[in-house]
Enzyme design. Structure first.
Site, mmCIF file in Angstrom:
data_model
loop_
_atom_site.group_PDB
_atom_site.id
_atom_site.type_symbol
_atom_site.label_atom_id
_atom_site.label_comp_id
_atom_site.label_asym_id
_atom_site.label_seq_id
_atom_site.Cartn_x
_atom_site.Cartn_y
_atom_site.Cartn_z
ATOM 1 N N SER A 87 -0.810 -17.318 69.217
ATOM 2 C CA SER A 87 -0.950 -18.085 67.975
ATOM 3 C C SER A 87 -0.651 -19.582 68.111
ATOM 4 O O SER A 87 -1.343 -20.400 67.510
ATOM 5 C CB SER A 87 -0.061 -17.482 66.881
ATOM 6 O OG SER A 87 -0.520 -16.209 66.522
ATOM 7 N N HIS A 127 -11.837 -21.202 57.605
ATOM 8 C CA HIS A 127 -11.053 -21.257 58.840
ATOM 9 C C HIS A 127 -10.507 -19.874 59.175
ATOM 10 O O HIS A 127 -10.537 -19.432 60.323
ATOM 11 C CB HIS A 127 -9.891 -22.243 58.699
ATOM 12 C CG HIS A 127 -8.958 -22.230 59.862
ATOM 13 N ND1 HIS A 127 -9.290 -22.757 61.094
ATOM 14 C CD2 HIS A 127 -7.709 -21.731 59.997
ATOM 15 C CE1 HIS A 127 -8.280 -22.590 61.937
ATOM 16 N NE2 HIS A 127 -7.310 -21.967 61.285
ATOM 17 N N SER A 128 -10.005 -19.184 58.181
ATOM 18 C CA SER A 128 -9.508 -17.821 58.336
ATOM 19 C C SER A 128 -9.503 -17.178 56.961
ATOM 20 O O SER A 128 -9.885 -17.806 55.959
ATOM 21 C CB SER A 128 -8.098 -17.807 58.938
ATOM 22 O OG SER A 128 -7.146 -18.275 57.991
#
Length: 424
Positions: free
Chosen positions: A191, A320-321
């Site tokens: 991450s 983006h997510s």
């Protein structure tokens, strides 16, 4: 003070230092030689001018296919894959797109916790994967599912990872889309942003030392290039002469920050000259351009044992997510405009014009692919989670006392409140 006077004083100080502390040291001789080389590399001038970057012409974008799927008549010495390979590349793009839709909707339904789509960047992923050797080591950021897919990572494995079930290779310890596969030479995604760049340089340096026919490719977004790790990686790769391809997906946005606010210079390729790194800029929505660029980039880094920055100019059509709503910072008209430049559609038009694909193929393949993906999805969703003890494994060779104490405490807790936890 003139640069020549500064250099002269430095040389005098070096000689005094040598005489007093290192009268016979070869180190001081190398310092003096380095200073002299620095002068000799650059021409002197009596004209005091400011080098204004904005006056320089932007680096052009290499392109083969136009929006209608035609190959430019100006293209010379390009490589066109065999027909079977072209079809495999197209099918991989379509499969990735359908899998995105299924997993994105599953997150919206609360069945998985998180997801990131690859919409709009399929050509950059599949085109680059097709141009690499299978033993080349890949470091991804988080939007490289297509690279892993093209290498043979199965839809079942993608589903298992996103559900974090008992068959997940990561044993449920990572967020969804944090894929990794030793068998496919794909380092597990982490991450923290940009940490993969200096790690990738280290791997490339080891390949150089071992003198084996492997290079490293590391993917990152233009936003990640603003992190300190990126600049450290560029500098190490250049000074250590590492066979590595820095593949930048310049998709227009660093989450919600548009590229024109993210940096002032000419994209990410402009970093190359400052670090002494070769560069290529390519149309990231043109799969053949990306494919050819990667072949050329790999040839360069292997033949010269030098790094290269490849900037793929593309566009992130999705959010983006699943934690992001991109309509808060960009217009729907902008997204619609880029939808007309869909890299899958562009490639499909080329295949149709060469009688390699048609509407019937499209319908049959899409239906069969969706059916198979839904089967994999259903199976993965019903599998058990890994044993809770797995959270204590794979960090230490032998579990230390403090973790053993925590594990025993958790076991007591689960036994005491067993009705609140799954039996299996």
């Amino acid at each position: 003070m003139f640069s020549a006077e500064i250099t002269l004083k430095r040389l005098i100080n070096i000689k005094l230092f040598k005489k007093q502390y290192m009268p016979s040291s070869t180190i001081s001789a190398k310092i003096e030689e380095s200073v002299l080389q620095g002068i000799n590399k650059v021409n002197c001038t009596s004209s005091l001018d400011i080098n204004e970057p904005s006056l320089n012409s932007p680096v052009p974008i290499f392109r083969i296919l136009n929006d209608t799927g035609d190959i430019s008549s100006n293209c010379k010495s390009i490589i066109i894959p065999e027909n079977n390979d072209l079809i495999k590349m197209y099918k991989s793009m379509v499969l990735l797109s359908i899998m995105d839709k299924i997993l994105y909707e599953s997150q919206r339904q609360g069945r998985i916790s998180f997801y990131m789509t690859n919409e709009g960047e399929e050509a950059a992923q599949i085109g680059s994967a097709a141009g690499l050797h299978v033993n080349d080591l890949v470091y991804g950021q988080y939007r490289e599912a297509g690279v892993l897919l093209f290498r043979g990572y199965t839809p079942e494995e993608f589903m298992n990872q996103c559900f974090g079930n008992v068959d997940d290779l990561g044993k449920g310890k990572q967020m969804p889309v944090h894929y990794g596969s030793k068998n496919h030479n794909f380092v597990t995604i982490s991450s923290p942003l940009t940490t993969q760049l200096p790690q990738a340089v280290g791997s490339a340096y080891s390949f150089k030392r071992l003198k084996i026919n492997r290079c490293t490719i590391v993917y990152f977004g233009e936003g990640a290039a603003s992190e300190g790790d990126a600049h450290a990686a560029f500098n190490f790769a250049s000074t250590l002469d590492c066979p590595i391809i820095f593949f930048c997906r310049n998709n227009g946005y660093a989450i919600s920050t548009p590229a024109n606010e993210q940096y002032r210079g000419d994209g990410i390729v402009s970093h190359g000259s400052g670090y002494g790194i070769a560069t290529i800029r390519v149309d990231g929505n043109d799969i053949l351009a990306v494919y050819n660029a990667i072949i050329k980039a790999r040839e360069y880094v292997m033949n010269n044992t030098r790094p290269l920055i490849l900037e793929a100019m593309t566009y992130r059509r999705g959010h983006h997510s699943t934690s992001d709503d991109s309509t808060a910072y960009r217009s729907k008209d902008e997204i619609k405009e880029w939808s007309n430049k869909n890299p899958i559609t562009r490639f499909k038009r080329l295949l149709e014009k060469n009688n390699l694909w048609n509407d019937q193929n499209e319908v049959e393949y899409a239906n069969e692919t969706k059916k198979q993906l839904m089967q994999s999805f259903t199976i993965a969703s019903k599998k058990n989670k890994p044993n809770w003890r797995e959270m204590f494994n794979d960090v230490y060779h032998e579990i230390p006392d403090n973790l053993l104490e925590q594990m025993n405490s958790l076991e007591d807790h689960i036994s005491k409140y067993s009705d609140h936890y799954p039996k299996e």
